[in-house]
Design an enzyme around this catalytic site. Sequence first.
Site, short mmCIF file in Angstrom:
data_model
loop_
_atom_site.label_atom_id
_atom_site.label_comp_id
_atom_site.label_asym_id
_atom_site.label_seq_id
_atom_site.Cartn_x
_atom_site.Cartn_y
_atom_site.Cartn_z
N HIS A 1 -3.02 -4.92 9.14
CA HIS A 1 -4.33 -4.29 9.09
C HIS A 1 -5.32 -5.02 8.20
O HIS A 1 -6.32 -4.44 7.77
CB HIS A 1 -4.20 -2.81 8.67
CG HIS A 1 -3.49 -1.97 9.69
ND1 HIS A 1 -2.95 -0.74 9.42
CD2 HIS A 1 -3.24 -2.20 11.01
CE1 HIS A 1 -2.39 -0.25 10.54
NE2 HIS A 1 -2.54 -1.13 11.50
N PRO B 1 9.39 10.81 1.71
CA PRO B 1 9.71 12.15 1.19
C PRO B 1 9.38 13.25 2.19
O PRO B 1 9.83 14.39 2.03
CB PRO B 1 8.85 12.27 -0.07
CG PRO B 1 7.77 11.24 0.08
CD PRO B 1 8.31 10.15 0.96
N ALA C 1 9.33 5.49 -2.31
CA ALA C 1 9.55 4.04 -2.29
C ALA C 1 10.06 3.53 -3.64
O ALA C 1 11.01 2.74 -3.71
CB ALA C 1 8.25 3.33 -1.91
N SER D 1 3.22 7.36 8.00
CA SER D 1 3.25 8.58 8.81
C SER D 1 3.63 8.27 10.25
O SER D 1 3.97 9.17 11.01
CB SER D 1 1.88 9.27 8.77
OG SER D 1 0.90 8.40 9.30
N CYS E 1 -29.78 -16.00 8.43
CA CYS E 1 -30.07 -15.09 9.56
C CYS E 1 -29.88 -13.62 9.21
O CYS E 1 -30.16 -12.75 10.04
CB CYS E 1 -29.21 -15.47 10.76
SG CYS E 1 -27.45 -15.19 10.49
N ASP F 1 -3.81 -3.61 0.60
CA ASP F 1 -3.75 -4.07 -0.79
C ASP F 1 -2.88 -5.33 -0.86
O ASP F 1 -2.29 -5.74 0.14
CB ASP F 1 -3.23 -2.95 -1.72
CG ASP F 1 -1.78 -2.57 -1.43
OD1 ASP F 1 -0.92 -3.47 -1.40
OD2 ASP F 1 -1.50 -1.36 -1.25
N CYS G 1 -26.12 -13.18 5.10
CA CYS G 1 -26.35 -14.61 5.29
C CYS G 1 -27.79 -14.92 4.84
O CYS G 1 -28.72 -14.24 5.27
CB CYS G 1 -26.17 -14.98 6.76
SG CYS G 1 -26.64 -16.69 7.10
N GLN H 1 1.33 -2.41 6.77
CA GLN H 1 0.04 -1.89 7.23
C GLN H 1 -0.95 -1.83 6.07
O GLN H 1 -2.10 -1.50 6.27
CB GLN H 1 0.22 -0.48 7.79
CG GLN H 1 1.14 -0.41 8.99
CD GLN H 1 1.49 1.03 9.32
OE1 GLN H 1 0.76 1.73 10.00
NE2 GLN H 1 2.62 1.48 8.81
P1 OAD Z 1 -0.49 7.60 5.99
O1 OAD Z 1 -1.39 8.12 4.92
O2 OAD Z 1 -0.78 8.02 7.40
O3 OAD Z 1 1.01 8.01 5.67
C1 OAD Z 1 1.53 7.85 4.40
C2 OAD Z 1 2.99 8.24 4.44
O4 OAD Z 1 3.56 7.92 3.19
C3 OAD Z 1 3.26 9.72 4.69
O5 OAD Z 1 4.23 9.86 5.70
C4 OAD Z 1 3.80 10.24 3.34
O6 OAD Z 1 4.77 11.25 3.49
C5 OAD Z 1 4.43 8.98 2.80
N1 OAD Z 1 4.51 8.90 1.33
C6 OAD Z 1 3.69 9.46 0.41
N2 OAD Z 1 4.07 9.12 -0.83
C7 OAD Z 1 5.16 8.31 -0.70
C8 OAD Z 1 5.99 7.62 -1.60
N3 OAD Z 1 5.79 7.67 -2.92
N4 OAD Z 1 7.04 6.88 -1.10
C9 OAD Z 1 7.25 6.82 0.24
N5 OAD Z 1 6.48 7.46 1.14
C10 OAD Z 1 5.45 8.19 0.69
O7 OAD Z 1 -0.46 6.00 5.84
P2 OAD Z 1 -0.07 4.91 6.93
O8 OAD Z 1 1.04 5.40 7.79
O9 OAD Z 1 0.11 3.63 6.21
O10 OAD Z 1 -5.33 1.75 8.49
O11 OAD Z 1 -1.38 4.84 7.79
C11 OAD Z 1 -1.50 3.88 8.81
C12 OAD Z 1 -2.91 3.32 8.83
O12 OAD Z 1 -3.84 4.39 8.95
C13 OAD Z 1 -3.30 2.60 7.56
O13 OAD Z 1 -2.88 1.24 7.55
C14 OAD Z 1 -4.79 2.70 7.58
C15 OAD Z 1 -4.97 4.11 8.08
O14 OAD Z 1 -6.16 4.35 8.79
C16 OAD Z 1 -6.10 0.75 8.01
O15 OAD Z 1 -6.37 0.59 6.85
C17 OAD Z 1 -6.60 -0.18 9.07
#
Ligand code: OAD
Length: 252
Positions: A124, A222, A239, A197, A158, A109, A155, A106
């Site tokens: 994403h 975690p 991770a 999450s 336009c 980067d 552009c 997701q």
């Molecule tokens: P979130 O910010 O919702 O969740 C991040 C998760 O990573 C949480 O569950 C943390 O507990 C966990 N976390 C934090 N540090 C960590 C570490 N060092 N090792 C492992 N886990 C760790 O991020 P996403 O679930 O990726 O959309 O969010 C989903 C989408 O929502 C993203 O792709 C983004 C956002 O809006 C777009 O950019 C389109």
Amino acid sequence: MREPGADVHNLRERIDGAARICVLTGAGMSAESGIATFRDALTGLWSRFDPGQLASEEGFRADPQLVWDWYAERRANVRAAQPNAGHLALGAFARRRPGVLTLVSQNVDDLHQRAGNADTIRLHGDILADRWLEPCRCGRQRDPREATPGRPPRCPDCGKLVRPGVVWFGEALPEGALEAAERAACAAEVMLVVGTSGAVWPAAGLAATARRAGAFVAIVNPQPSEIDAAAHVLVPGTAAQVLPQLFHDAVA
Ligand code: OAD
């Protein structure tokens, strides 16, 4: 109660023996590279910024410069960041056992790509890519890189705007990406979910999809996530700590 070490050991054995592995990553994957997550309390981007303003087409149209500048800062952070030990472990595993791992992310980067997983399915989009906000009105199918520089670039004919190549709320995923991710989840013997999450769909559904199709599902995080019920095992670590233990020197 089982020790976490026993779960890691068992999972590592499953990974060693699997012919098909799917790994789904979220923002936590890149947290130890210094890239902020979205929903962590205090440090998450959505605890400080409004996603309606910064991650929607309406927000961009309302104030293109503000949104462009916000992404420019995030792009600079991504360019300055380096893959962490977790990214590197997945990259090394893919080199050692080609064809076994399908990586679905997701994350917008490019740290998985820089660590060696060039084929990562990006659900994403790509924060470093530009695309047009809307279809061409001037009849010239220009590449966004030919836009007139500005905040945002436009552009020259336009005036239509360039936007970052990420998926905003309410938008469709890149063509074919979800289908490819679902195929990988259904084919996997082991499905590993790292650093998400589980709050954003359809990505969040991939763990349950894999489980229904017969995969062993493990979550590395975690903190609890919204999709923990889909997992056979929860590994409560980060991770960069856990993935090197799971993927280091694994043999077929
Ligand atoms: P979130 O910010 O919702 O969740 C991040 C998760 O990573 C949480 O569950 C943390 O507990 C966990 N976390 C934090 N540090 C960590 C570490 N060092 N090792 C492992 N886990 C760790 O991020 P996403 O679930 O990726 O959309 O969010 C989903 C989408 O929502 C993203 O792709 C983004 C956002 O809006 C777009 O950019 C389109």
